[in-house]
Design a protein around this motif. Structure first.
Motif, mmCIF file in Angstrom:
data_model
loop_
_atom_site.group_PDB
_atom_site.id
_atom_site.type_symbol
_atom_site.label_atom_id
_atom_site.label_comp_id
_atom_site.label_asym_id
_atom_site.label_seq_id
_atom_site.Cartn_x
_atom_site.Cartn_y
_atom_site.Cartn_z
ATOM 1 N N LEU A 13 0.825 -1.204 0.000
ATOM 2 C CA LEU A 13 0.000 0.000 0.000
ATOM 3 C C LEU A 13 0.865 1.262 0.000
ATOM 4 N N LYS A 14 1.997 1.197 0.667
ATOM 5 C CA LYS A 14 2.930 2.330 0.678
ATOM 6 C C LYS A 14 3.533 2.552 -0.714
ATOM 7 N N GLU A 15 3.903 1.474 -1.388
ATOM 8 C CA GLU A 15 4.435 1.579 -2.752
ATOM 9 C C GLU A 15 3.400 2.200 -3.693
ATOM 10 N N ARG A 16 2.147 1.801 -3.503
ATOM 11 C CA ARG A 16 1.080 2.326 -4.360
ATOM 12 C C ARG A 16 0.890 3.823 -4.142
ATOM 13 N N ILE A 17 0.861 4.262 -2.892
ATOM 14 C CA ILE A 17 0.624 5.678 -2.628
ATOM 15 C C ILE A 17 1.825 6.515 -3.066
ATOM 16 N N ASP A 18 2.995 5.910 -3.057
ATOM 17 C CA ASP A 18 4.204 6.599 -3.492
ATOM 18 C C ASP A 18 4.153 6.935 -4.987
ATOM 19 N N LYS A 19 3.412 6.141 -5.745
ATOM 20 C CA LYS A 19 3.313 6.340 -7.198
ATOM 21 C C LYS A 19 2.122 7.221 -7.593
ATOM 22 N N GLN A 20 1.345 7.620 -6.603
ATOM 23 C CA GLN A 20 0.040 8.211 -6.915
ATOM 24 C C GLN A 20 0.104 9.606 -7.527
ATOM 25 N N ILE A 21 1.053 10.443 -7.116
ATOM 26 C CA ILE A 21 1.083 11.836 -7.587
ATOM 27 C C ILE A 21 1.299 11.905 -9.100
ATOM 28 N N THR A 22 2.119 10.988 -9.632
ATOM 29 C CA THR A 22 2.350 10.983 -11.083
ATOM 30 C C THR A 22 1.498 9.943 -11.806
ATOM 31 N N GLY A 23 0.892 9.013 -11.057
ATOM 32 C CA GLY A 23 0.116 7.938 -11.674
ATOM 33 C C GLY A 23 -1.326 8.318 -11.946
ATOM 34 N N SER A 24 -1.969 7.530 -12.790
ATOM 35 C CA SER A 24 -3.371 7.773 -13.133
ATOM 36 C C SER A 24 -4.306 7.289 -12.030
ATOM 37 N N VAL A 25 -5.416 7.988 -11.882
ATOM 38 C CA VAL A 25 -6.488 7.561 -10.974
ATOM 39 C C VAL A 25 -7.400 6.633 -11.767
ATOM 40 N N ARG A 26 -7.359 5.345 -11.445
ATOM 41 C CA ARG A 26 -8.095 4.343 -12.234
ATOM 42 C C ARG A 26 -9.443 4.030 -11.566
ATOM 43 N N TRP A 27 -10.283 5.078 -11.451
ATOM 44 C CA TRP A 27 -11.530 4.918 -10.696
ATOM 45 C C TRP A 27 -12.528 3.995 -11.395
ATOM 46 N N ARG A 28 -12.578 4.041 -12.713
ATOM 47 C CA ARG A 28 -13.494 3.150 -13.447
ATOM 48 C C ARG A 28 -13.193 1.686 -13.109
ATOM 49 N N GLU A 29 -11.909 1.355 -13.037
ATOM 50 C CA GLU A 29 -11.533 -0.029 -12.721
ATOM 51 C C GLU A 29 -11.808 -0.369 -11.260
ATOM 52 N N ILE A 30 -11.641 0.613 -10.373
ATOM 53 C CA ILE A 30 -12.003 0.399 -8.972
ATOM 54 C C ILE A 30 -13.492 0.083 -8.867
ATOM 55 N N SER A 31 -14.315 0.868 -9.570
ATOM 56 C CA SER A 31 -15.765 0.643 -9.552
ATOM 57 C C SER A 31 -16.110 -0.758 -10.035
ATOM 58 N N LEU A 32 -15.448 -1.195 -11.097
ATOM 59 C CA LEU A 32 -15.713 -2.528 -11.651
ATOM 60 C C LEU A 32 -15.284 -3.644 -10.700
ATOM 61 N N GLN A 33 -14.333 -3.350 -9.830
ATOM 62 C CA GLN A 33 -13.880 -4.355 -8.862
ATOM 63 C C GLN A 33 -14.891 -4.590 -7.745
ATOM 64 N N LEU A 34 -15.718 -3.591 -7.474
ATOM 65 C CA LEU A 34 -16.635 -3.702 -6.332
ATOM 66 C C LEU A 34 -17.558 -4.915 -6.434
ATOM 67 N N PRO A 35 -18.278 -5.110 -7.552
ATOM 68 C CA PRO A 35 -19.120 -6.315 -7.637
ATOM 69 C C PRO A 35 -18.303 -7.604 -7.623
ATOM 70 N N GLU A 36 -17.064 -7.541 -8.119
ATOM 71 C CA GLU A 36 -16.196 -8.724 -8.080
ATOM 72 C C GLU A 36 -15.883 -9.131 -6.640
ATOM 73 N N LEU A 37 -15.885 -8.142 -5.750
ATOM 74 C CA LEU A 37 -15.637 -8.404 -4.320
ATOM 75 C C LEU A 37 -16.932 -8.709 -3.565
ATOM 76 N N GLY A 38 -18.044 -8.745 -4.278
ATOM 77 C CA GLY A 38 -19.329 -9.015 -3.640
ATOM 78 C C GLY A 38 -19.945 -7.802 -2.985
ATOM 79 N N ILE A 39 -19.423 -6.608 -3.289
ATOM 80 C CA ILE A 39 -19.955 -5.379 -2.693
ATOM 81 C C ILE A 39 -21.340 -5.086 -3.258
ATOM 82 N N GLN A 40 -22.287 -4.848 -2.360
ATOM 83 C CA GLN A 40 -23.660 -4.538 -2.762
ATOM 84 C C GLN A 40 -24.045 -3.091 -2.480
ATOM 85 N N GLN A 41 -23.260 -2.419 -1.609
ATOM 86 C CA GLN A 41 -23.567 -1.044 -1.231
ATOM 87 C C GLN A 41 -22.276 -0.239 -1.152
ATOM 88 N N ALA A 42 -22.315 0.992 -1.679
ATOM 89 C CA ALA A 42 -21.178 1.899 -1.572
ATOM 90 C C ALA A 42 -21.619 3.134 -0.804
#
Length: 294
Positions: free
Chosen positions: A230-259
């Motif tokens: 998680l530290k490595e990921r946040i270290d890359k965040q300022i120059t990296g892309s925000v992949r929110w569409r892919e995060i959203s698509l992961q939610l049902p894959e994790l069984g999430i029913q409510q956000a």
């Protein structure tokens, strides 16, 4: 019902946010502690100064403090998410919610991040609405000095880079609307390399504990709990892309029913609704919202 908590970032701020929380003793204590760390009052700015609230070095700490207070209050009500994610700045709140670091550590990091990003003066960002994805990706690949900064949904994205690069991409594609954003620089692009390097130096000695709740990160939209990862990921965040569409698509894959969107505005909830059918979206940004939920 499996639930994810999601945390908005810069752009969701609104004058008056968080003021109603002052009536809660634990929230007031958080605001007071934040003032000691920041050297200025979150409440004063949120209540009285719309210009400062729109300035990166103030926006990011204000959002972090208010969203962390809402996290505390949700937990005090006995609620706990099954996963967390945050959009850009919001990822720091997600890490706090997952107990990767404490409130003070997170605020110190956010304060430094905001100041470094505010110093960036090169380039800019433009939001794009209603475009063809393949056409957009091709245009970016063919154009120097521009990247996909925020992949928010199939119909909403933000590009970041030089003024020339952004203008070239906008002219190459068909789209409903292009909206220049009021930011100091080309966030989430290679043009933020200096800020990212300096932030990395500050981040290096900070201990990231293993997350108590799976975290989906902006640069790697898969659930993780390992503190080092998680530290490595946040270290890359300022120059990296925000992949929110892919995060959203992961939610049902994790069984999430409510956000539950924890913070001001309804931006993330709207993006999730457009990306994932069937997920119930709830917004918690005020004291009254909390009372309705609990």
């Amino acid at each position: 019902m499996k639930t994810a908590w999601v945390f908005p970032g810069q752009g969701s701020q609104v004058l008056g946010m968080g003021v109603d929380l002052l009536a809660i003793d634990s929230a007031k204590a958080r605001f007071d502690r934040a003032a000691e760390i920041l050297g200025w009052s979150v409440i004063d700015i949120c209540q009285n100064d719309e210009v400062k609230l729109g300035n990166t070095r103030y926006t990011q700490p204000c959002l972090y403090v208010i969203e962390c207070i809402l996290v505390d209050l949700l937990k005090q009500c006995g609620l706990k998410p099954d996963a967390v994610a945050g959009h850009s700045l919001g990822e720091f709140v997600a890490l706090y919610a997952a107990e990767v670091f404490d409130f003070e550590t997170g605020l110190q990091l956010v304060k430094s991040r905001a100041e470094l990003m505010d110093l960036a003066s090169e380039g800019g960002m433009t939001a794009l609405l209603g475009f063809d994805r393949v056409q957009l990706e091709t245009a970016i690949a063919e154009t120097e000095g521009v990247v996909l900064a925020n992949d928010n949904s199939s119909a909403q994205a933000v590009i970041s880079g030089t003024a020339e690069g952004i203008a070239a991409v906008v002219t190459k594609i068909k789209l409903k609307r292009a909206i220049p954003l009021k930011v100091s620089g080309a966030f989430h692009s290679p043009m933020m390399a200096t800020a990212a390097t300096e932030f990395g130096k500050l981040l290096a000695p900070i201990v990231f504990h293993d997350a108590k709740i799976p975290v989906l990160s902006n640069v790697a939209p898969t659930a993780a709990t390992n503190g080092s990862e998680l530290k490595e990921r946040i270290d890359k965040q300022i120059t990296g892309s925000v992949r929110w569409r892919e995060i959203s698509l992961q939610l049902p894959e994790l069984g999430i029913q409510q956000a539950i969107e924890v913070g001001p505005g309804k931006v993330l909830g709207g993006l999730i609704k457009r990306t994932c059918e069937g997920i119930v979206v709830v917004q918690i940004g005020t004291r009254s919202d909390l009372e309705l939920l609990t």
